[in-house]
Design a protein around this motif. Structure first.
Motif, mmCIF file in Angstrom:
data_model
loop_
_atom_site.group_PDB
_atom_site.id
_atom_site.type_symbol
_atom_site.label_atom_id
_atom_site.label_comp_id
_atom_site.label_asym_id
_atom_site.label_seq_id
_atom_site.Cartn_x
_atom_site.Cartn_y
_atom_site.Cartn_z
ATOM 1 N N ARG A 188 1.918 1.814 14.101
ATOM 2 C CA ARG A 188 2.458 0.806 15.146
ATOM 3 C C ARG A 188 1.902 0.496 16.453
ATOM 4 N NH1 ARG A 188 5.298 -1.350 11.569
ATOM 5 N NH2 ARG A 188 7.291 -0.259 10.564
ATOM 6 N N ALA A 189 0.974 1.389 16.829
ATOM 7 C CA ALA A 189 0.523 1.235 18.042
ATOM 8 C C ALA A 189 -0.972 0.283 17.766
ATOM 9 C CB ALA A 189 0.129 2.551 18.818
ATOM 10 N N LYS A 190 -1.305 -0.200 16.857
ATOM 11 C CA LYS A 190 -2.564 -0.691 16.415
ATOM 12 C C LYS A 190 -2.318 -2.401 16.597
ATOM 13 C CE LYS A 190 -4.924 2.550 13.714
ATOM 14 N NZ LYS A 190 -5.695 2.862 12.184
ATOM 15 N N PRO A 191 -3.037 -3.194 16.794
ATOM 16 C CA PRO A 191 -2.853 -4.485 17.007
ATOM 17 C C PRO A 191 -2.453 -5.021 15.416
ATOM 18 C CG PRO A 191 -4.671 -4.203 17.949
ATOM 19 C CD PRO A 191 -4.339 -3.069 17.438
ATOM 20 N N THR A 236 0.534 -11.011 3.110
ATOM 21 C CA THR A 236 1.608 -10.154 3.399
ATOM 22 C C THR A 236 1.556 -8.877 3.073
ATOM 23 O OG1 THR A 236 3.168 -12.324 3.448
ATOM 24 C CG2 THR A 236 4.212 -10.071 3.141
ATOM 25 N N VAL A 237 1.523 -7.774 3.564
ATOM 26 C CA VAL A 237 1.130 -6.631 3.417
ATOM 27 C C VAL A 237 2.293 -5.694 3.780
ATOM 28 C CG1 VAL A 237 -0.358 -4.505 3.405
ATOM 29 C CG2 VAL A 237 -1.250 -6.864 3.372
ATOM 30 N N GLU A 238 2.871 -4.877 2.991
ATOM 31 C CA GLU A 238 4.038 -3.792 3.281
ATOM 32 C C GLU A 238 3.270 -2.410 2.964
ATOM 33 O OE1 GLU A 238 7.460 -4.859 1.335
ATOM 34 O OE2 GLU A 238 7.018 -7.045 1.639
ATOM 35 N N GLY A 239 4.057 -1.621 3.334
ATOM 36 C CA GLY A 239 3.675 -0.047 3.029
ATOM 37 C C GLY A 239 4.710 0.889 2.849
ATOM 38 N N VAL A 240 4.193 2.058 2.289
ATOM 39 C CA VAL A 240 5.236 3.145 2.128
ATOM 40 C C VAL A 240 4.361 4.508 2.638
ATOM 41 C CG1 VAL A 240 6.324 4.615 0.448
ATOM 42 C CG2 VAL A 240 6.167 2.345 -0.010
ATOM 43 N N GLU A 241 5.217 5.181 3.458
ATOM 44 C CA GLU A 241 4.660 6.124 4.099
ATOM 45 C C GLU A 241 5.556 7.408 4.366
ATOM 46 O OE1 GLU A 241 2.330 9.074 5.476
ATOM 47 O OE2 GLU A 241 1.359 7.284 4.910
ATOM 48 N N ALA A 242 5.323 8.593 3.924
ATOM 49 C CA ALA A 242 6.371 9.562 4.049
ATOM 50 C C ALA A 242 6.236 10.191 5.599
ATOM 51 C CB ALA A 242 5.925 11.038 3.167
ATOM 52 N N LEU A 260 -3.969 -3.098 7.589
ATOM 53 C CA LEU A 260 -4.248 -3.932 8.743
ATOM 54 C C LEU A 260 -5.220 -5.062 8.562
ATOM 55 C CD1 LEU A 260 -3.088 -1.228 11.724
ATOM 56 C CD2 LEU A 260 -1.911 -3.274 10.449
ATOM 57 N N PRO A 261 -6.453 -4.580 7.870
ATOM 58 C CA PRO A 261 -7.501 -5.558 7.991
ATOM 59 C C PRO A 261 -7.157 -6.554 6.673
ATOM 60 C CG PRO A 261 -8.504 -3.334 7.487
ATOM 61 C CD PRO A 261 -6.953 -3.151 7.964
ATOM 62 N N GLU A 305 0.964 -1.329 -0.122
ATOM 63 C CA GLU A 305 -0.037 -0.033 -0.181
ATOM 64 C C GLU A 305 0.924 1.206 -0.012
ATOM 65 O OE1 GLU A 305 -3.724 2.546 2.145
ATOM 66 O OE2 GLU A 305 -3.011 0.508 3.145
ATOM 67 N N LEU A 306 0.582 2.135 -0.932
ATOM 68 C CA LEU A 306 1.243 3.300 -0.918
ATOM 69 C C LEU A 306 0.516 4.218 -0.055
ATOM 70 C CD1 LEU A 306 2.036 3.772 -4.751
ATOM 71 C CD2 LEU A 306 3.591 3.061 -3.058
ATOM 72 N N ALA A 307 1.378 5.342 0.675
ATOM 73 C CA ALA A 307 0.539 6.311 1.635
ATOM 74 C C ALA A 307 -0.432 5.620 2.527
ATOM 75 C CB ALA A 307 -0.247 7.125 0.867
ATOM 76 N N VAL A 308 0.428 4.201 3.392
ATOM 77 C CA VAL A 308 -0.137 3.438 4.133
ATOM 78 C C VAL A 308 -0.805 3.901 5.419
ATOM 79 C CG1 VAL A 308 1.847 2.746 5.527
ATOM 80 C CG2 VAL A 308 -0.088 1.087 5.347
ATOM 81 N N GLY A 309 -0.524 5.394 5.670
ATOM 82 C CA GLY A 309 -1.213 6.115 6.857
ATOM 83 C C GLY A 309 -0.915 5.401 7.960
ATOM 84 N N THR A 310 -2.133 5.148 8.634
ATOM 85 C CA THR A 310 -2.470 4.369 10.031
ATOM 86 C C THR A 310 -2.882 3.081 9.871
ATOM 87 O OG1 THR A 310 -4.671 5.223 10.331
ATOM 88 C CG2 THR A 310 -2.680 6.561 11.122
ATOM 89 N N GLY A 311 -2.785 2.669 8.620
ATOM 90 C CA GLY A 311 -3.034 1.249 8.576
ATOM 91 C C GLY A 311 -4.471 0.779 8.190
#
Length: 243
Positions: free
Chosen positions: A77-80, A62-68, A54-55, A44-50
Motif C-alpha cells: 500500500r505504501a508503494k505508488p 487489472t491486477v488483484e492479490g491474495v496475501e496472508a 505492481l509493474p 497474484e497469489l501471495a502478492v507480498g509487497t507487489g
C-alpha cells in the motif's frame, strides 16, 4: 503456533526486509506474464509487497492479490499504485476471491510455502474454480535436488563477525517432502530465531495436482526467458490451462 500451521508467518517475519538487496529482478516475470493475461483481469497469489503485481498493473492490466500477511500488504500500500490494488487477506490455498480471471500466478517458490500436500492440492482446485475458460495458471518453483538433503539434518555457518554469529540448521522429513529451517543469530542482545518451513515437490508431482484439478500443462521453461526445460534445469516456469 507452528510455522506449519500459520500461513501469515513468513510475511510477519520478513516483511520489513522483503524488498531488500538480493531479490530477483521482477522484470523478466512481468514480460512473461503480461501477454498471457490477454487483457486481464489477473490475480497474484501471495502478492507480498507487489514486486510483480505492481509493474504488471502499470502495463494497464487489472491486477488483484491474495496475501496472508497484513504486514506485507501494508508495504504494498505504501508503494505508488499500491494504495488502490484490491488484496484479499487470507490463505492462498483457499483463493478467497470470486473471479473469473484470465491469469492467476504464483511465483518465487511460494507454492512450497504451503507445507501440507493437501493444501497444495486445494490451491490448484481453487485456482481452477476462479479461472476463466482457457485461462492460465503460472507457477515458478525450484526443482528439488536430493543432494541438498542427503542427510536428515544440516548445519551451516552463515556469517561470523566481531559482534555476531549466524548459523542455519535444517531438519528434513524426506517421506513428507518437508523441511524446517532455523536461522539463529547470536549477538550482544541475545539469541534471535527465524524459523521457516517448506513442502517441496517435483514437477511431475505438481503436474499430477494440476491434472486432478482439471488443469493441463501447456508450457514449461527453465526460466522466465523461456530457456528450454530439461533434466539439468534447477527451476521451472510452468503454464497450466483450464479446459
Amino acid at each position: 503456533m507452528s510455522v506449519f500451521d500459520d500461513p501469515g508467518h513468513f510475511g510477519r517475519l520478513w516483511a520489513a526486509n522483503y524488498d531488500g538487496p538480493g531479490n530477483p529482478d521482477p522484470a523478466p516475470a512481468v514480460d512473461f506474464l503480461a501477454p498471457l493475461a490477454e487483457g486481464g483481469p489477473v490475480l497474484e497469489l501471495a502478492v507480498g509487497t507487489g514486486r510483480v503485481a505492481l509493474p504488471l498493473a502499470a502495463r494497464g492490466l487489472t491486477v488483484e492479490g491474495v496475501e496472508a500477511s497484513p504486514e506485507m500488504v501494508a508495504r504494498l500500500r505504501a508503494k505508488p499504485g499500491g494504495e488502490h490494488m484490491p488484496v484479499a487477506i487470507g490463505d492462498m490455498a483457499d483463493v478467497p476471491v470470486s473471479g473469473p480471471y484470465r491469469l492467476v500466478f504464483l511465483v518465487f517458490n511460494t507454492l512450497f510455502n504451503l507445507v501440507d500436500a493437501e493444501r497444495q492440492a486445494d490451491c490448484f482446485r481453487n485456482v481452477a474454480r476462479v479461472l476463466a475458460p482457457g485461462g492460465a495458471f503460472v507457477i515458478e518453483t525450484y526443482v528439488p535436488d536430493p543432494a541438498n538433503f542427503d542427510r536428515d539434518e544440516q548445519v551451516q555457518v552463515r556469517e561470523v563477525t566481531e559482534d555476531s554469529a549466524t548459523i542455519r540448521m535444517h531438519r528434513y522429513d524426506r517421506a513428507a517432502q518437508t523441511f524446517v529451517r532455523q536461522t539463529i543469530t547470536f549477538d550482544a542482545d541475545g539469541v534471535h530465531l527465524h524459523p521457516f518451513a517448506m513442502r517441496y515437490a517435483w514437477p511431475e508431482q505438481i503436474d499430477e495436482m494440476a491434472e486432478r484439478a482439471g488443469l493441463r500443462l501447456t508450457e514449461r521453461y527453465a526460466d522466465w526467458d523461456r530457456t528450454p526445460f530439461d533434466t539439468e534445469s534447477r527451476a521451472h516456469i510452468s503454464v497450466y490451462r483450464l479446459g
